[in-house]
Design a protein around this motif. Structure first.
Motif, PDB file in Angstrom:
ATOM      1  N   LEU A  37       0.848  -1.191   0.000  1.00 19.92           N
ATOM      2  CA  LEU A  37       0.000   0.000   0.000  1.00 19.92           C
ATOM      3  C   LEU A  37       0.889   1.248   0.000  1.00 19.92           C
ATOM      4  O   LEU A  37       1.789   1.376   0.825  1.00 19.92           O
ATOM      5  CB  LEU A  37      -0.919   0.013   1.226  1.00 19.92           C
ATOM      6  CG  LEU A  37      -1.962  -1.115   1.296  1.00 19.92           C
ATOM      7  CD1 LEU A  37      -2.609  -1.154   2.674  1.00 19.92           C
ATOM      8  CD2 LEU A  37      -3.016  -0.932   0.227  1.00 19.92           C
ATOM      9  N   ARG A  38       0.608   2.162  -0.927  1.00 17.30           N
ATOM     10  CA  ARG A  38       1.405   3.387  -1.062  1.00 17.30           C
ATOM     11  C   ARG A  38       0.683   4.560  -0.378  1.00 17.30           C
ATOM     12  O   ARG A  38      -0.541   4.684  -0.456  1.00 17.30           O
ATOM     13  CB  ARG A  38       1.610   3.704  -2.547  1.00 17.30           C
ATOM     14  CG  ARG A  38       2.525   4.889  -2.826  1.00 17.30           C
ATOM     15  CD  ARG A  38       2.539   5.180  -4.318  1.00 17.30           C
ATOM     16  NE  ARG A  38       2.980   4.013  -5.066  1.00 17.30           N
ATOM     17  CZ  ARG A  38       4.254   3.755  -5.359  1.00 17.30           C
ATOM     18  NH1 ARG A  38       5.206   4.580  -4.964  1.00 17.30           N
ATOM     19  NH2 ARG A  38       4.575   2.681  -6.054  1.00 17.30           N
ATOM     20  N   TYR A  39       1.470   5.403   0.290  1.00 16.78           N
ATOM     21  CA  TYR A  39       0.879   6.547   1.004  1.00 16.78           C
ATOM     22  C   TYR A  39       1.893   7.687   0.985  1.00 16.78           C
ATOM     23  O   TYR A  39       3.096   7.462   1.184  1.00 16.78           O
ATOM     24  CB  TYR A  39       0.573   6.147   2.448  1.00 16.78           C
ATOM     25  CG  TYR A  39      -0.343   7.091   3.188  1.00 16.78           C
ATOM     26  CD1 TYR A  39      -1.727   7.026   3.005  1.00 16.78           C
ATOM     27  CD2 TYR A  39       0.161   8.043   4.052  1.00 16.78           C
ATOM     28  CE1 TYR A  39      -2.578   7.880   3.685  1.00 16.78           C
ATOM     29  CE2 TYR A  39      -0.680   8.911   4.742  1.00 16.78           C
ATOM     30  CZ  TYR A  39      -2.043   8.829   4.548  1.00 16.78           C
ATOM     31  OH  TYR A  39      -2.893   9.683   5.219  1.00 16.78           O
ATOM     32  N   PRO A  40       1.437   8.933   0.730  1.00 16.65           N
ATOM     33  CA  PRO A  40       2.381  10.059   0.709  1.00 16.65           C
ATOM     34  C   PRO A  40       2.935  10.354   2.103  1.00 16.65           C
ATOM     35  O   PRO A  40       2.190  10.376   3.086  1.00 16.65           O
ATOM     36  CB  PRO A  40       1.529  11.219   0.185  1.00 16.65           C
ATOM     37  CG  PRO A  40       0.120  10.828   0.490  1.00 16.65           C
ATOM     38  CD  PRO A  40       0.072   9.343   0.392  1.00 16.65           C
ATOM     39  N   HIS A  41       4.247  10.546   2.181  1.00 16.77           N
ATOM     40  CA  HIS A  41       4.870  10.888   3.455  1.00 16.77           C
ATOM     41  C   HIS A  41       4.518  12.322   3.825  1.00 16.77           C
ATOM     42  O   HIS A  41       4.244  13.156   2.960  1.00 16.77           O
ATOM     43  CB  HIS A  41       6.387  10.700   3.355  1.00 16.77           C
ATOM     44  CG  HIS A  41       7.078  10.709   4.681  1.00 16.77           C
ATOM     45  ND1 HIS A  41       7.449  11.876   5.325  1.00 16.77           N
ATOM     46  CD2 HIS A  41       7.461   9.688   5.496  1.00 16.77           C
ATOM     47  CE1 HIS A  41       8.040  11.566   6.468  1.00 16.77           C
ATOM     48  NE2 HIS A  41       8.051  10.255   6.598  1.00 16.77           N
ATOM     49  N   ASP A  43       6.387  14.604   4.686  1.00 22.03           N
ATOM     50  CA  ASP A  43       7.343  15.608   4.218  1.00 22.03           C
ATOM     51  C   ASP A  43       6.992  16.137   2.836  1.00 22.03           C
ATOM     52  O   ASP A  43       7.600  17.097   2.340  1.00 22.03           O
ATOM     53  CB  ASP A  43       8.768  15.041   4.224  1.00 22.03           C
ATOM     54  CG  ASP A  43       8.941  13.827   3.305  1.00 22.03           C
ATOM     55  OD1 ASP A  43       8.056  13.563   2.473  1.00 22.03           O
ATOM     56  OD2 ASP A  43       9.976  13.139   3.432  1.00 22.03           O
ATOM     57  N   GLY A  44       5.991  15.524   2.176  1.00 23.32           N
ATOM     58  CA  GLY A  44       5.541  15.993   0.878  1.00 23.32           C
ATOM     59  C   GLY A  44       6.487  15.705  -0.265  1.00 23.32           C
ATOM     60  O   GLY A  44       6.253  16.142  -1.398  1.00 23.32           O
ATOM     61  N   ILE A  45       7.559  14.968   0.004  1.00 24.17           N
ATOM     62  CA  ILE A  45       8.574  14.715  -1.012  1.00 24.17           C
ATOM     63  C   ILE A  45       8.515  13.281  -1.531  1.00 24.17           C
ATOM     64  O   ILE A  45       8.685  13.032  -2.727  1.00 24.17           O
ATOM     65  CB  ILE A  45       9.981  15.011  -0.447  1.00 24.17           C
ATOM     66  CG1 ILE A  45      10.067  16.475   0.007  1.00 24.17           C
ATOM     67  CG2 ILE A  45      11.070  14.671  -1.468  1.00 24.17           C
ATOM     68  CD1 ILE A  45      11.365  16.807   0.713  1.00 24.17           C
ATOM     69  N   ARG A  46       8.271  12.366  -0.672  1.00 24.29           N
ATOM     70  CA  ARG A  46       8.362  10.947  -1.025  1.00 24.29           C
ATOM     71  C   ARG A  46       7.093  10.202  -0.644  1.00 24.29           C
ATOM     72  O   ARG A  46       6.245  10.723   0.081  1.00 24.29           O
ATOM     73  CB  ARG A  46       9.558  10.313  -0.308  1.00 24.29           C
ATOM     74  CG  ARG A  46       9.522  10.526   1.186  1.00 24.29           C
ATOM     75  CD  ARG A  46      10.833  10.164   1.857  1.00 24.29           C
ATOM     76  NE  ARG A  46      10.834  10.632   3.248  1.00 24.29           N
ATOM     77  CZ  ARG A  46      11.202   9.892   4.278  1.00 24.29           C
ATOM     78  NH1 ARG A  46      11.561   8.636   4.086  1.00 24.29           N
ATOM     79  NH2 ARG A  46      11.198  10.389   5.480  1.00 24.29           N
ATOM     80  N   ASN A  47       6.995   8.999  -1.136  1.00 26.85           N
ATOM     81  CA  ASN A  47       5.913   8.096  -0.772  1.00 26.85           C
ATOM     82  C   ASN A  47       6.455   6.975   0.109  1.00 26.85           C
ATOM     83  O   ASN A  47       7.628   6.608   0.017  1.00 26.85           O
ATOM     84  CB  ASN A  47       5.270   7.478  -2.018  1.00 26.85           C
ATOM     85  CG  ASN A  47       4.476   8.486  -2.812  1.00 26.85           C
ATOM     86  OD1 ASN A  47       3.816   9.345  -2.242  1.00 26.85           O
ATOM     87  ND2 ASN A  47       4.557   8.397  -4.133  1.00 26.85           N
ATOM     88  N   ILE A  48       5.588   6.461   0.936  1.00 29.53           N
ATOM     89  CA  ILE A  48       5.907   5.301   1.765  1.00 29.53           C
ATOM     90  C   ILE A  48       5.064   4.134   1.264  1.00 29.53           C
ATOM     91  O   ILE A  48       3.853   4.277   1.057  1.00 29.53           O
ATOM     92  CB  ILE A  48       5.591   5.566   3.250  1.00 29.53           C
ATOM     93  CG1 ILE A  48       6.546   6.615   3.814  1.00 29.53           C
ATOM     94  CG2 ILE A  48       5.669   4.280   4.056  1.00 29.53           C
ATOM     95  CD1 ILE A  48       7.979   6.149   3.961  1.00 29.53           C
ATOM     96  N   VAL A  49       5.693   2.983   1.061  1.00 31.94           N
ATOM     97  CA  VAL A  49       4.971   1.776   0.680  1.00 31.94           C
ATOM     98  C   VAL A  49       5.116   0.770   1.815  1.00 31.94           C
ATOM     99  O   VAL A  49       6.221   0.302   2.105  1.00 31.94           O
ATOM    100  CB  VAL A  49       5.500   1.172  -0.633  1.00 31.94           C
ATOM    101  CG1 VAL A  49       4.731  -0.106  -0.972  1.00 31.94           C
ATOM    102  CG2 VAL A  49       5.379   2.180  -1.771  1.00 31.94           C
ATOM    103  N   LEU A  50       4.013   0.459   2.470  1.00 33.00           N
ATOM    104  CA  LEU A  50       3.999  -0.575   3.500  1.00 33.00           C
ATOM    105  C   LEU A  50       3.474  -1.861   2.874  1.00 33.00           C
ATOM    106  O   LEU A  50       2.454  -1.849   2.189  1.00 33.00           O
ATOM    107  CB  LEU A  50       3.112  -0.176   4.685  1.00 33.00           C
ATOM    108  CG  LEU A  50       3.588   0.995   5.547  1.00 33.00           C
ATOM    109  CD1 LEU A  50       2.606   1.231   6.689  1.00 33.00           C
ATOM    110  CD2 LEU A  50       4.981   0.740   6.094  1.00 33.00           C
ATOM    111  N   VAL A  51       4.172  -2.961   3.124  1.00 33.10           N
ATOM    112  CA  VAL A  51       3.780  -4.254   2.547  1.00 33.10           C
ATOM    113  C   VAL A  51       3.314  -5.163   3.671  1.00 33.10           C
ATOM    114  O   VAL A  51       4.115  -5.629   4.489  1.00 33.10           O
ATOM    115  CB  VAL A  51       4.953  -4.902   1.780  1.00 33.10           C
ATOM    116  CG1 VAL A  51       4.483  -6.191   1.110  1.00 33.10           C
ATOM    117  CG2 VAL A  51       5.531  -3.934   0.761  1.00 33.10           C
TER     118      VAL A  51
END
Length: 340
Positions: A37-41, A43-51
């Protein structure tokens, strides 16, 4: 990662602000497959993907099936030059001891990661709302000083998940995220992709196989004791009263027949009072089955059959699976009917 029911899906849902759909509230498996699952961090710069991963000791899958599914996902992403930034390993603080499934899962997890990646692992305790603070703190201290000591000494950290979004992001943000070029593959990725080692020969695969070996040693002891009791029971055959146990597959399930004497038989099955069943089932010192002995043997045979089925799947021996699966099905149906 972590055993079934530890709260992996709940962690993901809390982190992303998703509604609670019942995950993590019991020991039945909620996640059936790898769930990225992808979610914006923030910090507005990167995405976080939790598996989110299926837990070992799953309701519907063997440990070998789950390991194969996890390994396939990891290897597919590695071939695309995608490496993990870190791994969260979840453990219920409500467990009063570390044994059985949690221990097997932990040993496999260490072999899957490899020591070089321990510094990228966060050991997360969950279910703090189910224990008193002093009890949980004592267990946490024991985990740090004993069970998790080797991983902590090689860089793993320990955090508490309090069941909130804030707590989840505190844990996520504690990961030291290296640039993609500096991230290391997991041990199972190096073994299977770089070295072309089959799954059952990887360190994680051998850990799963070791589970089967340990279970089988216990089951052999059961059959040996039953064999000794059977030999002693032969002397009873000339007695006026003879008892025997037979289990058959009928539409209504199992059925037990008891010979009380010549020409006299009693048949019992599902729905018969427990007092009648208790007299008939289980191996006693005289060679006759008693409920307690039969049940204690059954609850050890079933995990061994499950592990054997997993081993057959791990090494991909289809004809062995075809032999084990019916036996496991019969044992599980008996277990359901005889559950005390």
């Amino acid at each position: 990662m972590g055993p079934t029911g530890v709260g992996k899906s709940t962690f993901v849902d809390r982190a992303f602000g998703r509604p609670d759909v019942g995950a993590g509230h019991d020991l039945k498996s909620y996640t059936k497959e790898m769930r990225p699952l992808r979610y914006p961090h923030s910090d507005g710069i990167r995405n976080i993907v939790l598996v989110d991963t299926p837990g070992f000791d799953d309701t519907f899958m063997t440990d070998a099936q789950i390991l194969r599914q996890i390994a396939h996902w990891l290897n597919t992403t590695y071939k695309k030059n995608i490496k993990l930034s870190g791994i969260l390993y979840l453990h219920r603080i409500s467990d009063n001891r570390v044994s059985g499934t949690p221990l097997r899962n932990y040993n496999m997890f260490k072999e899957l990661c490899g020591k070089d990646n321990f510094k990228n692992v966060i050991l997360v305790t969950t279910m703090w709302d189910e224990v008193a603070e002093e009890v949980g703190s004592a267990r946490e201290k024991e985990l740090r000083s004993d069970f998790w000591r080797s991983m902590i000494s090689l860089g793993s950290s320990v955090y508490r998940f309090e069941g909130t979004m804030e707590s989840a992001w505190k844990i996520i943000n504690s990961l030291s995220v290296a640039p993609p070029s500096q991230r290391r593959p997991l041990q199972i990725q190096r073994e299977m992709v770089d070295e072309h080692v089959p799954l059952h020969r990887t360190a994680a695969g051998r850990a799963v196989m070791a589970t089967f070996t340990g279970l089988m040693s216990g089951v052999k002891g059961i059959f040996k004791r039953l064999g000794n009791r059977t030999k002693r029971s032969y002397s009873l055959l000339s007695a006026p009263a003879v008892r025997h146990l037979s289990l058959g597959t009928q539409s209504a399930g199992w059925r037990i027949h008891q010979s009380v004497g010549p020409g006299i038989h009693q048949s019992v099955g599902p729905g018969i009072p427990q007092s009648v069943e208790t007299e008939i089932i289980t191996p006693s010192s005289s060679g006759i089955c008693s409920t307690e002995g039969y049940w204690s043997g059954l609850i050890r045979v079933v995990p061994a059959l499950q592990a054997a089925l997993g081993m057959a799947e791990l090494v991909r021996i289809p004809y062995l699976k075809d032999v084990i699966a019916p036996s496991l099905g019969i044992a599980l149906s008996i277990e359901v009917n005889l559950h005390p």
